[in-house]
Design an enzyme around this catalytic site. Structure first.
Site, short mmCIF file in Angstrom:
data_model
loop_
_atom_site.label_atom_id
_atom_site.label_comp_id
_atom_site.label_asym_id
_atom_site.label_seq_id
_atom_site.Cartn_x
_atom_site.Cartn_y
_atom_site.Cartn_z
N GLY A 1 -21.67 -26.53 -34.73
CA GLY A 1 -21.56 -26.92 -33.33
C GLY A 1 -22.18 -25.88 -32.42
N GLU B 1 -34.98 -6.33 -25.48
CA GLU B 1 -35.34 -6.98 -26.74
C GLU B 1 -36.08 -8.28 -26.42
OE1 GLU B 1 -32.20 -8.90 -29.03
OE2 GLU B 1 -32.94 -7.85 -30.80
N GLY C 1 -18.19 -22.60 -30.81
CA GLY C 1 -18.03 -21.15 -30.97
C GLY C 1 -16.91 -20.63 -30.10
N CYS D 1 -34.04 -8.64 -35.77
CA CYS D 1 -33.29 -7.67 -34.96
C CYS D 1 -33.79 -6.26 -35.14
CB CYS D 1 -31.81 -7.75 -35.29
SG CYS D 1 -31.49 -7.57 -37.05
N LYS E 1 -19.36 -20.17 -38.60
CA LYS E 1 -19.97 -20.98 -37.53
C LYS E 1 -21.43 -20.52 -37.42
CE LYS E 1 -21.30 -21.48 -33.51
NZ LYS E 1 -22.70 -21.90 -33.21
N GLU F 1 -22.85 -7.13 -34.91
CA GLU F 1 -24.23 -6.77 -35.28
C GLU F 1 -25.13 -7.35 -34.20
OE1 GLU F 1 -25.35 -5.03 -37.88
OE2 GLU F 1 -23.42 -4.72 -38.85
N GLY G 1 -22.56 -22.97 -29.57
CA GLY G 1 -21.81 -21.74 -29.31
C GLY G 1 -20.85 -21.88 -28.14
P1 NAP Z 1 -26.62 -15.57 -29.78
O1 NAP Z 1 -27.12 -16.46 -28.74
O2 NAP Z 1 -25.76 -14.44 -29.40
O3 NAP Z 1 -25.89 -16.52 -30.84
C1 NAP Z 1 -25.30 -16.01 -32.02
C2 NAP Z 1 -24.22 -16.96 -32.47
O4 NAP Z 1 -23.17 -16.98 -31.50
C3 NAP Z 1 -24.67 -18.41 -32.62
O5 NAP Z 1 -24.01 -19.02 -33.69
C4 NAP Z 1 -24.23 -19.00 -31.29
O6 NAP Z 1 -24.11 -20.40 -31.31
C5 NAP Z 1 -22.90 -18.32 -31.12
N1 NAP Z 1 -22.36 -18.34 -29.77
C6 NAP Z 1 -23.02 -18.47 -28.61
N2 NAP Z 1 -22.14 -18.45 -27.57
C7 NAP Z 1 -20.92 -18.30 -28.11
C8 NAP Z 1 -19.60 -18.21 -27.56
N3 NAP Z 1 -19.37 -18.27 -26.25
N4 NAP Z 1 -18.56 -18.07 -28.41
C9 NAP Z 1 -18.77 -18.01 -29.75
N5 NAP Z 1 -19.99 -18.10 -30.32
C10 NAP Z 1 -21.05 -18.24 -29.51
O7 NAP Z 1 -27.83 -14.95 -30.63
P2 NAP Z 1 -29.08 -15.69 -31.23
O8 NAP Z 1 -30.02 -16.03 -30.13
O9 NAP Z 1 -28.63 -16.78 -32.14
O10 NAP Z 1 -29.70 -14.54 -32.15
C11 NAP Z 1 -30.57 -13.58 -31.68
C12 NAP Z 1 -29.86 -12.27 -31.44
O11 NAP Z 1 -29.18 -11.86 -32.62
C13 NAP Z 1 -30.80 -11.15 -31.11
O12 NAP Z 1 -30.28 -10.38 -30.06
C14 NAP Z 1 -30.85 -10.34 -32.39
O13 NAP Z 1 -31.20 -8.99 -32.23
C15 NAP Z 1 -29.46 -10.48 -32.87
N6 NAP Z 1 -29.40 -10.19 -34.30
C16 NAP Z 1 -28.79 -9.05 -34.73
C17 NAP Z 1 -28.76 -8.74 -36.08
C18 NAP Z 1 -28.08 -7.50 -36.60
O14 NAP Z 1 -27.78 -7.46 -37.79
N7 NAP Z 1 -27.84 -6.50 -35.79
C19 NAP Z 1 -29.36 -9.60 -36.99
C20 NAP Z 1 -29.98 -10.73 -36.52
C21 NAP Z 1 -29.98 -11.04 -35.17
P3 NAP Z 1 -25.37 -21.29 -30.79
O15 NAP Z 1 -26.48 -21.00 -31.70
O16 NAP Z 1 -24.90 -22.66 -30.88
O17 NAP Z 1 -25.65 -20.84 -29.38
#
Ligand code: NAP
Length: 491
Positions: free
Chosen positions: A217, A391, A223, A295, A186, A261, A219
């Protein structure tokens, strides 16, 4: 809409046609009713594609398909699974330019960065994972004579963010498939087209039906339906701390393994014997990859207190040199932020910092209705200020002064996160000593970047997550361990 129409972004080099309006389940492109989600180019605002907003029933179908494919895939010899990864790497190499352009159009990442991170790196990850799988001891004797068997954990749910979208998918797909697992992916709502591209490549290279499934779709709906719907044996999540906590909690209720992650607030520690100019310029460069939406961006620069003003001046000059523009243009060194939400979040941090008396060099919004924000260098800010602790996930570098090695290490570790860190010193042994005292999953000394063989473990201490990606540690995440006592059969 026809399920096989080409997107605008890839029309000029359309070696691969990107399906639209359909998800990939059991080897079939399955059309999903409903309007779907428009995908925008953040540099221009143009709509470059549309993907389904999959409902719970579609999510459940994907899980069933992955489950049905599991027995046959996991029974194949590891070397055969590895051959499929190599074939997929061939696909990435053959279509790398097309994929990089698509990714740049979707995320706003400058094209050279996309070529490196979204096309070349995934191919290397696939090949190195294939090699690891070929040589991996899936069975071994322990000291007592028992047989230790490593078996695939089963069906994997992989949920990924938008910032390095292709790499993050492959960082899950490669070890999961190598281990003998099947997967339901996803991708992020902002960047699903490159995930569709990856699924097309899987189809093109003949990965068996149901081994890789893709559901697009939002999240909060798709998700959430996937996570709550169950049917998976491990959820591998990359994303924010907030959503990671939630997913970890839901998985925990069913005693299902979750690898997380999550975010970071990584320090770059510059010691008094380092070449300040090189350390600061390199930190600026590393921090502002993908407009700081990274990240492991070294977003806290810790320099000797007596040289802080000098460091700020160097950083501000380096930041001013960025050329903001269309990520597909050669001259561009920084693209737009990925969305309005990101832009407003970044501007909010800068506004709050200014209100607290911080000095901010740069950080201007280029055009009122656009997503381009000039990179910012923030100084004269309290250690407990949000811009120092949280962050930002944007082009914002904070500069703090330290009073020597111990104080630098204290500041470096004074964070909820522990994803990565950088150490700069003229004395390599000293840098290595300091690296050992920093609580982070990766510490980079004197500006070293990811080696050509991407097998060193990546993942976080503390709130940066649970588990590791890359190399043999990644493979281990997708395996269950079984001890067979009294087994005479191991050869
Ligand atoms: P996010 O909002 O947490 O979203 C990540 C994924 O989760 C997306 O596919 C999102 O879908 C989905 N999601 C959201 N709500 C969900 C739910 N209730 N149930 C299941 N899935 C759900 O993060 P982001 O804004 O995309 O990414 C930025 C973050 O990722 C930053 O905090 C960054 O540090 C972190 N990151 C960490 C690493 C690592 O390796 N440690 C690498 C890259 C990024 P939608 O997009 O549709 O909301």
């Amino acid at each position: 809409m026809n399920a096989l129409t080409s997107t605008q972004a890839v029309a000029e080099a359309a070696a691969i046609t990107i399906p639209q309006g359909a998800v990939f389940i059991g080897g079939q492109w399955v059309e999903v009713p409903g309007g779907g989600i428009d995908v925008h180019n953040p540099a221009t605002g143009a709509v470059i594609g549309n993907v389904p907003d999959a409902d719970a029933e579609t999510c459940a179908r994907a899980m069933v398909a992955a489950r049905e494919a599991l027995a046959e895939w996991s029974a194949r010899p590891a070397a055969e699974r590895a051959d499929f990864l190599d074939r997929l790497a061939d696909g990435f190499e053959a279509h790398g330019e097309q994929l990089a352009r698509l990714a740049s159009s979707e995320i706003g990442m400058p094209l050279p960065e996309s070529r490196a991170v979204q096309a070349s790196l995934p191919a290397k990850v696939l090949r190195s994972t294939a090699d690891i799988a070929r040589g991996f001891a899936f069975e071994a004797r322990d000291a007592s004579g028992s047989t230790i068997v490593r078996e695939p954990v089963g069906v994997v749910l992989g949920i990924t963010p938008w910032n390095f979208p292709v790499h993050q998918i492959v960082a899950k797909l490669a070890p999961a498939l190598a281990a003998g697992c099947t997967i339901v992916l996803k991708p992020a709502e902002l960047t699903p087209l490159n995930a569709v591209f990856v699924a097309r490549l899987c189809e093109e290279v003949g990965i068996p039906d149901g081994v890789v499934n893709l559901v697009t779709g939002a999240g909060a709906t798709t998700g959430e339906a996937l996570v709550r719907g169950g049917g998976y044996d491990l959820v591998s999540f990359t994303g924010s701390l907030k959503i990671g906590r939630h997913i970890g909690a839901v998985a925990g209720e069913s005693v299902v393994r979750a690898t997380l992650e999550l975010g970071g607030k990584s320090p770059a520690v510059v010691l008094d014997d380092a070449d300040l100019e090189t350390a600061v310029r390199t930190t600026v460069k590393n921090c502002f990859v993908n407009a700081g939406q990274k990240c492991n961006a070294p977003s806290r620069l810790l320099v000797p207190a007596q040289r802080r003003e000098e460091a700020v001046a160097i950083a501000a000059e380096a930041a001013r040199a960025y050329v903001l523009g269309d990520p597909l243009e050669d001259a561009t060194t920084m693209g737009p932020l990925a969305s309005e939400v990101q832009r407003d979040k970044v501007l909010g941090f800068l506004e709050a910092a200014r209100a607290q008396g911080a000095t901010v060099h740069g950080g201007e919004l280029v055009a009122e209705d656009g997503l381009f924000v000039r990179p910012a260098i923030v100084s004269d800010v309290a250690e407990d200020s949000p811009v120092v602790r949280d962050e930002v996930f944007g082009p914002v570098l904070v500069v703090l002064g330290h009073d020597g090695e111990d104080d630098a290490i204290r500041l470096a570790n004074d964070t909820d996160y522990g994803l990565s860190a950088e150490v700069w010193s003229g004395d390599e042994a000293r840098a290595a000593r300091v690296a050992r005292r920093i609580k982070a999953g990766q510490v980079r000394v004197n500006g070293v970047r990811t080696p050509p063989l991407p097998v060193s473990p990546f993942g976080g201490y503390k709130a940066s997550g649970l588990g590791r990606e890359m190399g043999p540690f990644a493979l281990e995440e997708f395996l269950e361990v079984k001890a067979i006592l009294g087994d005479p059969d191991l050869t």
